[in-house]
Design a protein around this motif. Structure first.
Motif, PDB file in Angstrom:
ATOM      1  N   ASN A 141       0.818  -1.019   0.007  1.00 27.17           N
ATOM      2  CA  ASN A 141      -0.049   0.066  -0.233  1.00 27.17           C
ATOM      3  C   ASN A 141       1.050   1.106   0.157  1.00 27.17           C
ATOM      4  O   ASN A 141       1.769   1.437   0.733  1.00 27.17           O
ATOM      5  CB  ASN A 141      -0.859   0.082   1.164  1.00 27.17           C
ATOM      6  N   VAL A 142       0.614   2.229  -0.658  1.00 29.41           N
ATOM      7  CA  VAL A 142       1.324   3.510  -1.003  1.00 29.41           C
ATOM      8  C   VAL A 142       0.606   4.558  -0.717  1.00 29.41           C
ATOM      9  O   VAL A 142      -0.580   4.590  -1.349  1.00 29.41           O
ATOM     10  CB  VAL A 142       2.018   3.656  -2.571  1.00 29.41           C
ATOM     11  N   THR A 143       1.193   5.233   0.226  1.00 26.43           N
ATOM     12  CA  THR A 143       0.555   6.599   0.191  1.00 26.43           C
ATOM     13  C   THR A 143       0.617   7.592  -1.054  1.00 26.43           C
ATOM     14  O   THR A 143       1.702   7.353  -1.486  1.00 26.43           O
ATOM     15  CB  THR A 143       0.951   7.418   1.493  1.00 26.43           C
ATOM     16  N   VAL A 144      -0.695   8.408  -1.204  1.00 29.27           N
ATOM     17  CA  VAL A 144      -0.346   9.336  -2.250  1.00 29.27           C
ATOM     18  C   VAL A 144       0.015  10.760  -1.848  1.00 29.27           C
ATOM     19  O   VAL A 144      -0.492  11.197  -1.116  1.00 29.27           O
ATOM     20  CB  VAL A 144      -1.956   9.446  -3.036  1.00 29.27           C
ATOM     21  N   PRO A 145       1.291  11.005  -2.094  1.00 25.90           N
ATOM     22  CA  PRO A 145       1.800  12.326  -1.410  1.00 25.90           C
ATOM     23  C   PRO A 145       0.614  13.487  -1.459  1.00 25.90           C
ATOM     24  O   PRO A 145       0.097  13.676  -2.552  1.00 25.90           O
ATOM     25  CB  PRO A 145       2.836  12.708  -2.312  1.00 25.90           C
ATOM     26  N   GLY A 146       0.594  14.117  -0.228  1.00 29.66           N
ATOM     27  CA  GLY A 146      -0.137  15.324  -0.196  1.00 29.66           C
ATOM     28  C   GLY A 146      -1.837  14.850  -0.019  1.00 29.66           C
ATOM     29  O   GLY A 146      -2.513  15.773   0.010  1.00 29.66           O
TER      30      GLY A 146
END
Ligand code: FES
Length: 340
Positions: A141-146
């Motif tokens: 799972n990757v956070t979407v920056p911002g």
């Protein structure tokens, strides 16, 4: 020193990967890597540590009838406190990951670069604060920056590196797609949590048939990277199906990996009726009984749900059941994945 990769599949669907050194017992290796497998006596007496070995070769030092019968041992059951791997192995652990005090890790990263590979996909390169242990085929799972949003993506890179790579489908209006297409800049911070998923390459014991739909190519790139390092004894045929020729990406990398490995055939298929190509239509149009080695093959598929359903129905129509069938379905949205 030789080290083997041991995949631990917990009953709640979480998979963790540990490295087991030569002559090291699995419970000891797991404990060293902060996973408390069920255990009591550590002497092969109580049976508390019994698991099922789905794949792999190993030595069992000692076990008493009370802890495990010979019949169970023949079926593939193991006492992990007495198990010394002699190859990479896959174990089913009859306990939850929480009970074993393990959970997916979070690793901080920063964007190295975004490549617009085609109108329909991006390549994302991320520098990791430390390597994340995973099996080729698994996702994070990757956070979407911002934003607070997270999206799930399979690695397209090999494990063990400080640089992770992903292939990401360009979904107009999607949170990650908007970020990658409009705002992404080198140095942006993001976090990766994982690894997740039971879609990963098992020890290879027969010919391989790999089916990729669109950016479902990503896990196969990761698998090929590992195969290029470790070698392989059986042929791999990778069917890579997209809509248009312009959607085919990473072909140079695929060719280089196939040349390096020497046993890999890449077959591309285009669905659009107005394209000119050797192979048109769907993957099922190009997968006959001979291509499936009469069923003596492992099939891996990563693609959208209709592709999984169509391939499964196709096997039924051919009257062929592959020795194993592992698949991961994309969700229609950017998020999530379902593996089997
Ligand atoms: Fe008792 Fe393994 S912990 S048999």
């Amino acid at each position: 020193m030789t080290s083997y990769t041991i995949a631990l599949n917990f009953e709640d669907g979480v998979t963790r990967v540990i490295q087991c050194d030569d002559d090291e017992k699995v419970t000891d290796a797991a404990f060293r890597q902060k996973i408390n497998l069920p255990m009591d006596c550590r002497d092969g007496v109580c049976g508390t540590c019994k698991c099922f070995a789905e794949k792999g070769e190993y030595e069992l030092e000692f076990y008493m009838d009370e802890s495990m019968s010979d019949e169970e041992a023949e079926q593939g059951y193991v006492l992990t406190c007495q198990m010394i791997p002699e190859s990479d192995c896959v174990l089913q652990v009859p306990a939850t990951s929480a009970l074993c005090k393990t959970a997916p890790e979070t690793v901080e990263g920063e964007v190295l670069g975004v490549d617009a590979l085609s109108d329909t996909s991006f390549g994302l390169r991320v520098k990791l604060a430390r390597p994340l242990s995973f099996l080729p085929g698994q996702y994070v799972n990757v956070t979407v920056p911002g934003t607070d949003a997270q999206r799930s993506y399979s690695f397209s890179s090999a494990p063990g590196s400080n640089e992770a790579r992903f292939l990401i489908r360009n979904l107009p209006g999607g949170v990650m797609s908007s970020y990658l297409g409009q705002r992404a800049a080198p140095g942006d911070a993001l976090a990766l949590t994982g690894p997740m998923g039971a879609f990963y390459l098992r020890p290879v014991e027969r010919p391989q048939v790999w089916l990729a739909g669109g950016t479902g190519l990503a896990p196969f790139l990761s698998m090929l990277e590992q195969v290029a390092d470790k070698g392989i004894d059986h042929p791999v045929t990778l069917y890579y199906a997209v809509t248009r020729a312009a959607d085919l990406v990473e072909l140079d990398r695929l060719t280089a990996l196939a040349d390096r490995i020497g046993k890999v055939t890449v077959v591309t298929i285009l669905a659009a009726a107005d394209e000119t190509h050797d192979r048109k239509g769907f993957v099922t149009d190009h997968l006959g009984a001979d291509d499936l080695n009469g069923g003596d093959c492992d099939v891996y598929l990563c693609g959208p749900p209709p592709m999984v359903d169509a391939v499964r129905a196709h096997f039924g129509g051919l009257g062929i059941e592959p020795a194993s069938f592992h698949y991961e379905k994309f969700n229609p949205t950017e998020a999530g994945a379902a593996a089997a």
